[in-house]
Design an enzyme around this catalytic site. Sequence first.
Site, PDB file in Angstrom:
ATOM      1  N   GLU A   1      66.158  49.379  17.593  1.00 24.70           N
ATOM      2  CA  GLU A   1      66.005  50.301  16.482  1.00 24.70           C
ATOM      3  C   GLU A   1      66.004  51.749  16.985  1.00 24.70           C
ATOM      4  O   GLU A   1      65.661  52.017  18.133  1.00 24.70           O
ATOM      5  CB  GLU A   1      64.719  50.003  15.710  1.00 24.70           C
ATOM      6  CG  GLU A   1      64.759  48.638  15.046  1.00 24.70           C
ATOM      7  CD  GLU A   1      63.551  48.339  14.171  1.00 24.70           C
ATOM      8  OE1 GLU A   1      63.563  47.304  13.500  1.00 24.70           O
ATOM      9  OE2 GLU A   1      62.592  49.147  14.165  1.00 24.70           O
TER      10      GLU A   1
ATOM     11  N   ARG B   1      60.646  41.144  12.197  1.00 26.67           N
ATOM     12  CA  ARG B   1      60.916  41.922  13.404  1.00 26.67           C
ATOM     13  C   ARG B   1      62.340  41.621  13.863  1.00 26.67           C
ATOM     14  O   ARG B   1      62.769  40.477  13.899  1.00 26.67           O
ATOM     15  CB  ARG B   1      59.922  41.568  14.526  1.00 26.67           C
ATOM     16  CG  ARG B   1      58.527  42.127  14.311  1.00 26.67           C
ATOM     17  CD  ARG B   1      58.488  43.643  14.429  1.00 26.67           C
ATOM     18  NE  ARG B   1      57.149  44.206  14.317  1.00 26.67           N
ATOM     19  CZ  ARG B   1      56.588  44.612  13.196  1.00 26.67           C
ATOM     20  NH1 ARG B   1      57.248  44.497  12.044  1.00 26.67           N
ATOM     21  NH2 ARG B   1      55.369  45.128  13.184  1.00 26.67           N
TER      22      ARG B   1
ATOM     23  N   HIS C   1      63.780  49.841   8.751  1.00 22.54           N
ATOM     24  CA  HIS C   1      62.411  49.354   8.968  1.00 22.54           C
ATOM     25  C   HIS C   1      61.421  50.041   8.020  1.00 22.54           C
ATOM     26  O   HIS C   1      60.390  50.573   8.438  1.00 22.54           O
ATOM     27  CB  HIS C   1      61.989  49.576  10.422  1.00 22.54           C
ATOM     28  CG  HIS C   1      60.880  48.651  10.859  1.00 22.54           C
ATOM     29  ND1 HIS C   1      60.736  48.215  12.148  1.00 22.54           N
ATOM     30  CD2 HIS C   1      59.850  48.089  10.168  1.00 22.54           C
ATOM     31  CE1 HIS C   1      59.674  47.437  12.254  1.00 22.54           C
ATOM     32  NE2 HIS C   1      59.111  47.342  11.061  1.00 22.54           N
TER      33      HIS C   1
END
Length: 308
Positions: free
Chosen positions: A258, A229, A283
Site C-alpha cells: 500500500e 488486510r 484502505h
Amino acid sequence: MKKILIVDDLHPVFKEQAIAMGYHVDDEPQITRQQTMERIKDYQGIAVRTKFRIDQELFDAAPNLQFVARAGAGLDNIDDKVAFERNIQLINAPEGNCDAVGEHATGMLLSLMNNFRRADMEIRDGIWDREGNRGYELKCKTVGIIGYGFMGQSFAKKLAGFEVEVIAYDKYKTGFSDAYVREVSMEEIVKHSDVLSLHVPLTTETRQMVNDEYFFHFKKPIFFINTARGEIVDTAALLKNIASGKIIGAGLDVLQTEKFPALAEQPWYNALKADKKVILTPHVGGWTFDSYRKISEVLAEKLRNLSL
C-alpha cells in the site's frame, strides 16, 4: 499521574476522557518514530493508529509502558508476542469501525455486481452500452464470509435485507450461527458461495492464505471482496483468476503493498490498475467521519476498564 503519549491522529474525545480518568495526556500526532523512541521511557501508555509499528525496538525503549491503545481493529502493527512477554496490555476498537467496514463491503459488492465504475466511465467517454453493463441481483445468491468477528458480523447484518443466504466459516469460533448467518465448514464455503468476503486479521497463518490453490477449490465463479488486510491475498493469483473467469469481479480496499511509490513498483500493479473488473479504494473501509469518533470512544471505554 500516569502518562499517555498519543502519536497519531485520534479524535479528541479519547484525550478528553483519558484526562477525566486522571491521566496526563500528550497529544502529538506529528511526532516521529525517532522522537517517540527518545521520549517513550517516561510514559505508561501509547496510543497509535497506523503511523508506525510498535515493535521490540520501541518496547525496549519503554521500560515503564503498561498498555498500547490501537485506534482501529487490527493489531498487526504491534508485536503482540513481545507485549505478552512483558505483560503490556493491548486494547483496540473493532466495535468502533465495524459498521463502516460492513457498509463499505456492501457498497463494493453492489458496485461490482452492477458495473457502476465501468458504466460511469463509459458514459463520460460517450459510450451508451446497456447490454454490456447488465448486472446481477444479490437476491437468492449465497454470500460466503471468512471470519465472523465484528467485521464479518457487521457485513452479514448489512446484507439482511437483500434476501441472500449468508454462510460463514471461522477457524477459531464455533456455534456462532445467528439470525444473519449460518455457520458452515470451509468445504461448504467453496461449494456454495457466489460471493466471498474476507474478514480475518493478518497473522502468520493468514498471510498469503488466499492464493491460486485457494481459488482453485471454488466450484462457481465468484465476486471477491477484501476489506481485511491486503497481505492475506496473493495479488498475482487474484489477477490470474479474474482473467480465467473464476473471479467475476473484485473489490479491494486493501492491497498486498500500500501507498505510493511502493505500490507502483510492484510487478502486478499495472495489470491491477488496468483491470476493469477490479474496484480499488485506499484502505478507507473502516475510516469514516463517524468511525473516527466512535473508535476513540470505544478505546477510552476500554482504557477505563483496564486493570493496571
